[in-house]
Design a protein around this motif. Structure first.
Motif, PDB file in Angstrom:
ATOM      1  N   GLY A   1     -37.742  28.282  -6.037  1.00 31.58           N
ATOM      2  CA  GLY A   1     -36.687  29.155  -5.521  1.00 31.58           C
ATOM      3  C   GLY A   1     -35.581  29.327  -6.537  1.00 31.58           C
ATOM      4  N   SER A   2     -35.112  28.204  -7.075  1.00 30.16           N
ATOM      5  CA  SER A   2     -34.026  28.253  -8.046  1.00 30.16           C
ATOM      6  C   SER A   2     -34.448  29.013  -9.308  1.00 30.16           C
ATOM      7  N   LYS A   3     -35.668  28.720  -9.774  1.00 28.87           N
ATOM      8  CA  LYS A   3     -36.147  29.369 -11.004  1.00 28.87           C
ATOM      9  C   LYS A   3     -36.166  30.894 -10.851  1.00 28.87           C
ATOM     10  N   TRP A   4     -36.759  31.389  -9.750  1.00 26.54           N
ATOM     11  CA  TRP A   4     -36.934  32.842  -9.621  1.00 26.54           C
ATOM     12  C   TRP A   4     -35.653  33.527  -9.170  1.00 26.54           C
ATOM     13  N   PHE A   5     -34.791  32.794  -8.480  1.00 21.82           N
ATOM     14  CA  PHE A   5     -33.465  33.340  -8.179  1.00 21.82           C
ATOM     15  C   PHE A   5     -32.702  33.576  -9.485  1.00 21.82           C
ATOM     16  N   HIS A   6     -32.720  32.568 -10.361  1.00 20.61           N
ATOM     17  CA  HIS A   6     -32.032  32.713 -11.650  1.00 20.61           C
ATOM     18  C   HIS A   6     -32.679  33.808 -12.508  1.00 20.61           C
ATOM     19  N   PHE A   7     -33.988  33.914 -12.428  1.00 22.63           N
ATOM     20  CA  PHE A   7     -34.689  34.959 -13.169  1.00 22.63           C
ATOM     21  C   PHE A   7     -34.180  36.340 -12.741  1.00 22.63           C
ATOM     22  N   LEU A   8     -34.073  36.542 -11.420  1.00 20.95           N
ATOM     23  CA  LEU A   8     -33.626  37.859 -10.935  1.00 20.95           C
ATOM     24  C   LEU A   8     -32.160  38.106 -11.266  1.00 20.95           C
TER      25      LEU A   8
ATOM     26  N   LYS B   1     -23.970  35.750   3.717  1.00 20.68           N
ATOM     27  CA  LYS B   1     -24.396  36.979   4.395  1.00 20.68           C
ATOM     28  C   LYS B   1     -25.564  36.723   5.354  1.00 20.68           C
ATOM     29  N   TYR B   2     -26.527  35.900   4.928  1.00 23.70           N
ATOM     30  CA  TYR B   2     -27.783  35.803   5.681  1.00 23.70           C
ATOM     31  C   TYR B   2     -27.962  34.500   6.447  1.00 23.70           C
ATOM     32  N   PHE B   3     -27.229  33.462   6.096  1.00 26.00           N
ATOM     33  CA  PHE B   3     -27.413  32.164   6.750  1.00 26.00           C
ATOM     34  C   PHE B   3     -26.251  31.977   7.711  1.00 26.00           C
ATOM     35  N   HIS B   4     -26.571  31.814   8.994  1.00 18.75           N
ATOM     36  CA  HIS B   4     -25.515  31.929  10.008  1.00 18.75           C
ATOM     37  C   HIS B   4     -24.822  30.605  10.289  1.00 18.75           C
ATOM     38  N   SER B   5     -24.636  29.796   9.280  1.00 17.63           N
ATOM     39  CA  SER B   5     -24.019  28.496   9.518  1.00 17.63           C
ATOM     40  C   SER B   5     -23.505  27.946   8.186  1.00 17.63           C
ATOM     41  N   THR B   6     -22.641  26.944   8.271  1.00 16.47           N
ATOM     42  CA  THR B   6     -22.246  26.263   7.034  1.00 16.47           C
ATOM     43  C   THR B   6     -23.321  25.215   6.706  1.00 16.47           C
ATOM     44  N   LEU B   7     -23.334  24.743   5.461  1.00 20.10           N
ATOM     45  CA  LEU B   7     -24.274  23.679   5.090  1.00 20.10           C
ATOM     46  C   LEU B   7     -23.652  22.332   5.444  1.00 20.10           C
ATOM     47  N   ARG B   8     -24.537  21.396   5.844  1.00 20.62           N
ATOM     48  CA  ARG B   8     -24.028  20.119   6.326  1.00 20.62           C
ATOM     49  C   ARG B   8     -24.407  18.963   5.419  1.00 20.62           C
ATOM     50  N   PRO B   9     -23.404  18.253   4.861  1.00 24.17           N
ATOM     51  CA  PRO B   9     -23.723  17.028   4.124  1.00 24.17           C
ATOM     52  C   PRO B   9     -24.178  15.941   5.120  1.00 24.17           C
ATOM     53  N   PRO B  10     -24.736  14.816   4.691  1.00 26.07           N
ATOM     54  CA  PRO B  10     -24.929  14.429   3.288  1.00 26.07           C
ATOM     55  C   PRO B  10     -26.079  15.193   2.616  1.00 26.07           C
ATOM     56  N   PHE B  11     -25.898  15.431   1.317  1.00 24.72           N
ATOM     57  CA  PHE B  11     -26.915  16.105   0.520  1.00 24.72           C
ATOM     58  C   PHE B  11     -27.660  15.091  -0.340  1.00 24.72           C
ATOM     59  N   ASN B  12     -28.896  15.380  -0.606  1.00 22.02           N
ATOM     60  CA  ASN B  12     -29.697  14.579  -1.528  1.00 22.02           C
ATOM     61  C   ASN B  12     -29.435  15.132  -2.935  1.00 22.02           C
ATOM     62  N   GLU B  13     -28.326  14.694  -3.515  1.00 18.75           N
ATOM     63  CA  GLU B  13     -27.867  15.299  -4.765  1.00 18.75           C
ATOM     64  C   GLU B  13     -28.885  15.111  -5.890  1.00 18.75           C
ATOM     65  N   GLU B  14     -29.548  13.950  -5.884  1.00 11.45           N
ATOM     66  CA  GLU B  14     -30.492  13.654  -6.954  1.00 11.45           C
ATOM     67  C   GLU B  14     -31.691  14.613  -6.915  1.00 11.45           C
ATOM     68  N   LYS B  15     -32.299  14.749  -5.734  1.00 12.27           N
ATOM     69  CA  LYS B  15     -33.484  15.621  -5.629  1.00 12.27           C
ATOM     70  C   LYS B  15     -33.092  17.089  -5.767  1.00 12.27           C
ATOM     71  N   ARG B  16     -31.908  17.439  -5.277  1.00 11.97           N
ATOM     72  CA  ARG B  16     -31.444  18.819  -5.434  1.00 11.97           C
ATOM     73  C   ARG B  16     -31.256  19.138  -6.931  1.00 11.97           C
ATOM     74  N   ALA B  17     -30.703  18.169  -7.665  1.00  8.08           N
ATOM     75  CA  ALA B  17     -30.524  18.373  -9.106  1.00  8.08           C
ATOM     76  C   ALA B  17     -31.874  18.520  -9.795  1.00  8.08           C
ATOM     77  N   GLU B  18     -32.823  17.672  -9.381  1.00  7.99           N
ATOM     78  CA  GLU B  18     -34.176  17.734  -9.945  1.00  7.99           C
ATOM     79  C   GLU B  18     -34.785  19.122  -9.709  1.00  7.99           C
ATOM     80  N   ALA B  19     -34.437  19.726  -8.571  1.00 10.55           N
ATOM     81  CA  ALA B  19     -34.981  21.038  -8.224  1.00 10.55           C
ATOM     82  C   ALA B  19     -34.135  22.188  -8.783  1.00 10.55           C
ATOM     83  N   GLY B  20     -33.113  21.869  -9.569  1.00 10.10           N
ATOM     84  CA  GLY B  20     -32.339  22.932 -10.215  1.00 10.10           C
ATOM     85  C   GLY B  20     -31.252  23.526  -9.344  1.00 10.10           C
ATOM     86  N   ILE B  21     -30.735  22.744  -8.389  1.00  9.28           N
ATOM     87  CA  ILE B  21     -29.622  23.224  -7.559  1.00  9.28           C
ATOM     88  C   ILE B  21     -28.412  22.310  -7.775  1.00  9.28           C
TER      89      ILE B  21
END
Ligand code: FE2
Ligand code: FE2
Length: 272
Positions: free
Chosen positions: A213-220, A238-258
């Motif tokens: 997701g991150s790769k092709w989002f950045h590509f576009l 615009k499209y997600f009808h809510s706020t994001l809720r912590p706690p976040f998995n910062e390590e795995k998110r970073a690994e995935a390019g977010i």
């Protein structure tokens, strides 16, 4: 192979039964990968996928408020978790094929199709793993009610590929990375080896889906000369009808390019 990739995707979307849908999904994914390896990949093509994919008559789909909650420390509670994950995985199978069917008109590099076909194949495996675990506990997919709202993100972003990538892999699947370790812990306490192993497969492979997701989002963003971070914030708001809720998995998110500055600002209600 005469079908285009978009036609194969539509076939999967039009198959109702969970096991039949994932079997077809895995067969098409294997055919695609073999054809790519042999240098004769089918046309990607365009299609008119159904707005709602075919689904089995059970589970009953309820408003999330009406889905009964069960304590995770009980066998019933663990079956409810497995059932909820199976439902998420079946939805994910359809989400990835829908991406391939619905946005066929957007020209993308070959690697984009490889990534999403692989992700769809892995989701199919995940559904089967969860269905197997449910059956090992004397239950099955369809035995409990499930959330009705899961296709909302697909409908909301049906005309916007960047919106789809922002909301589905980069928000919803990234959320999976946040919550899966807690689930694995519950099944470790229950010494349920089959489920622990299945969830570990899912956890490992989901990092890849978020990364696609991150790769092709950045590509576009690059293609359209856009600054990724503010565009991501705008599309999620615009499209997600809510706020994001912590706690976040910062390590795995970073690994995935977010990176953190992509998701932390979305924990706040937008006052801009
Ligand atoms: Fe999955
Ligand atoms: Fe996934």
């Amino acid at each position: 192979m005469s079908k285009t990739l978009a036609e194969m995707a539509t076939d999967v979307l039009s198959t109702a039964d969970g096991r039949a849908k994932t079997a077809l999904s895995r067969r098409y994914a294997a055919e695609w990968a073999a054809a790519r390896l042999a240098g004769n990949a089918p046309e990607t093509g365009t299609a008119n996928p159904p707005m709602h994919p075919a689904r089995p008559s059970e589970p009953a789909l309820l408003n999330p408020r009406d889905v009964p909650r069960r304590k995770p420390g009980t066998p019933e509670g663990r079956i409810a978790i497995l059932h909820a994950v199976a439902h998420i995985e079946l939805n994910a199978v359809d989400l990835h094929w829908d991406l391939l069917a619905r946005f066929g008109h957007v020209e993308m590099p070959d690697g984009y199709y490889d990534d999403w076909v692989k992700a769809a194949d892995e989701e199919s495996k995940h559904f089967n793993l969860m269905a197997d675990c449910l059956e090992a506990h004397g239950s099955h997919y369809g035995a409990l009610p499930a959330h009705a709202g899961m296709w909302q993100a697909a409908e909301d972003t049906a005309e916007d590929l960047m919106g789809r990538l922002a909301v589905v892999p980069m928000v919803l699947e990234a959320r999976g990375l946040d919550v899966t370790p807690g689930m694995i812990k519950i099944f470790k306490q229950a010494k349920d080896t089959q489920t622990i192993e299945a969830l570990e497969v899912i956890y490992g492979e989901e990092v890849g889906h978020v990364a696609y997701g991150s790769k092709w989002f950045h590509f576009l963003c690059g293609r359209h000369n856009l600054d990724p971070k503010p565009v991501f914030h705008t599309l999620v708001r615009k499209y997600f009808h809510s706020t994001l809720r912590p706690p976040f998995n910062e390590e795995k998110r970073a690994e995935a390019g977010i990176p953190p500055d992509f998701y932390w600002p979305l924990t706040e209600i937008n006052d801009a």
